[in-house]
Scaffold this motif. Structure first.
Motif, mmCIF file in Angstrom:
data_model
loop_
_atom_site.group_PDB
_atom_site.id
_atom_site.type_symbol
_atom_site.label_atom_id
_atom_site.label_comp_id
_atom_site.label_asym_id
_atom_site.label_seq_id
_atom_site.Cartn_x
_atom_site.Cartn_y
_atom_site.Cartn_z
ATOM 1 N N ILE A 217 0.844 -1.187 0.000
ATOM 2 C CA ILE A 217 0.000 0.000 0.000
ATOM 3 C C ILE A 217 0.887 1.248 0.000
ATOM 4 O O ILE A 217 1.541 1.568 1.002
ATOM 5 N N MET A 218 0.912 1.953 -1.121
ATOM 6 C CA MET A 218 1.833 3.072 -1.303
ATOM 7 C C MET A 218 1.531 4.238 -0.363
ATOM 8 O O MET A 218 2.458 4.889 0.142
ATOM 9 N N ASN A 219 0.269 4.544 -0.143
ATOM 10 C CA ASN A 219 -0.044 5.678 0.722
ATOM 11 C C ASN A 219 0.382 5.421 2.161
ATOM 12 O O ASN A 219 0.846 6.330 2.849
ATOM 13 N N PHE A 225 7.170 6.565 6.083
ATOM 14 C CA PHE A 225 8.476 7.208 5.902
ATOM 15 C C PHE A 225 8.370 8.724 5.799
ATOM 16 O O PHE A 225 9.304 9.385 5.348
ATOM 17 N N ALA A 226 7.231 9.250 6.237
ATOM 18 C CA ALA A 226 7.027 10.699 6.342
ATOM 19 C C ALA A 226 7.348 11.431 5.041
ATOM 20 O O ALA A 226 7.997 12.492 5.040
ATOM 21 N N LEU A 227 6.899 10.876 3.921
ATOM 22 C CA LEU A 227 7.109 11.530 2.630
ATOM 23 C C LEU A 227 6.124 12.686 2.475
ATOM 24 O O LEU A 227 4.960 12.577 2.872
ATOM 25 N N THR A 228 6.584 13.767 1.909
ATOM 26 C CA THR A 228 5.707 14.898 1.625
ATOM 27 C C THR A 228 5.847 15.288 0.163
ATOM 28 O O THR A 228 6.942 15.266 -0.407
ATOM 29 N N ALA A 229 4.731 15.622 -0.444
ATOM 30 C CA ALA A 229 4.746 16.004 -1.858
ATOM 31 C C ALA A 229 5.355 17.394 -2.014
ATOM 32 O O ALA A 229 5.183 18.254 -1.154
#
Length: 313
Positions: A217-219, A225-229
């Motif tokens: 599940i990508m989201n 990993f606390a990714l932000t766009a």
């Protein structure tokens, strides 16, 4: 990197034209047949049958991967009959699974249908039948699909207090060689952490088509990993390769624990890959499939077994 089975399977129609094999469409038709046969609790088998058919076609020695529509139907019917579903096989044989079977919404036919899978005491069973028939009369429904009548019965059954589960629920549970919870318990601690975070899911293993089914599940991965766009491919690439190592650890642990005589086929699904690309990489959904498959390949990079099916959506 392991090989991904992505060659197209073509079905030659009776008029001579060719179409691409659609496993999801086959699964839907099978579910309709299970419902029409009054076997709602066994309809989960439709997915395993569709996967088994697809796996067999992918591994056929035919160089051109073209199969006749009649040939495909015969294979599905044979599989249904061999796994103990002759009624479902008969419905599928009749019209390729495009069933529109209905039954009269009268006490007799409804009783016959519900007897197949309601396991409540006689008094409660009769009350459920009466409630279903009353509901169809109020809605002016004279005939209905088994699915509709079954859902009505389930609704009224849930209103009753403490009851035994239907016999087919127990049979469905017994049809799994290893349950989802048992599979999860076999995983290394670092993989179970990802399961708990909702990043990875592993399905149970069935007797009909034993395979290891991973869902990534990508989201949830982005949250973990606390990714932000916006993110870049260079940023998430190393993380996906780390996740690939976790998936391979999971695969190895499952096969080592189960001591399977032969390697189990691998299925990897990323059900929210295109949504992830839109939100985190700023892509357009209609043009994101190629990038999605490239990212999914990174997730499969560490597998030491071939991935027979890679599914993204």
């Amino acid at each position: 990197m392991v090989k991904l089975a992505e060659r197209a399977i073509l079905i030659q129609e009776f008029d001579g034209s060719r179409t691409v094999f659609d496993p999801v469409g086959l699964q839907t038709r099978l579910i309709n047949c299970f419902l029409a046969a009054g076997l709602r609790e066994s309809s989960y088998m439709a997915e395993d049958i569709a996967l088994a058919v697809e796996y067999t076609l992918l591994n056929s020695p035919r160089p051109d991967s073209v199969f006749g529509r009649g040939e495909l139907g015969a294979a599905v019917v044979r599989m249904l009959e061999e796994t103990g579903f002759p009624d479902v096989a008969a419905l599928f044989r009749r019209n390729g699974g495009e069933t529109t079977v209905t039954i009269d919404a009268e006490p007799g036919p409804v009783t016959d249908l519900l007897h197949k899978f309601l396991a409540c005491p006689p008094e409660r069973f009769q009350r459920v039948v009466d409630q279903v028939c009353n509901a169809t009369r109020q809605l002016n429904i004279r005939s209905a699909s088994p699915h509709l009548l079954l859902e009505l019965a389930r609704y009224y059954e849930r209103l009753a207090e403490s009851e035994q589960p239907p016999a087919e629920v127990m049979e469905a549970a017994a049809a799994h060689t290893v349950s989802q919870s048992e599979i999860t318990a076999l995983l290394p601690p670092e993989v179970r952490e990802l399961v708990d975070a909702g990043v990875i899911r592993v399905n149970g293993i069935s007797t009909l088509f034993p395979c290891i089914r991973f869902f990534f599940i990508m989201n949830r991965f982005a949250e973990k990993f606390a990714l932000t766009a916006p993110v870049t491919e260079l940023e998430i690439g190393p993380l996906l390769y780390r996740m690939s190592a976790m998936l391979e650890k999971a695969r190895a642990a499952i096969e080592a624990s189960l001591k399977t005589p032969e390697p189990l086929p691998l299925y990897l699904a990323v059900p929210d890959m295109l949504d992830f690309i839109v939100v985190y990489l700023g892509g357009e959904r209609s043009r994101s499939e190629k990038l999605g498959r490239e990212l999914a390949r990174a997730l499969a990079a560490d597998f030491t077994r071939d991935v027979y099916k890679l599914s993204i959506s």
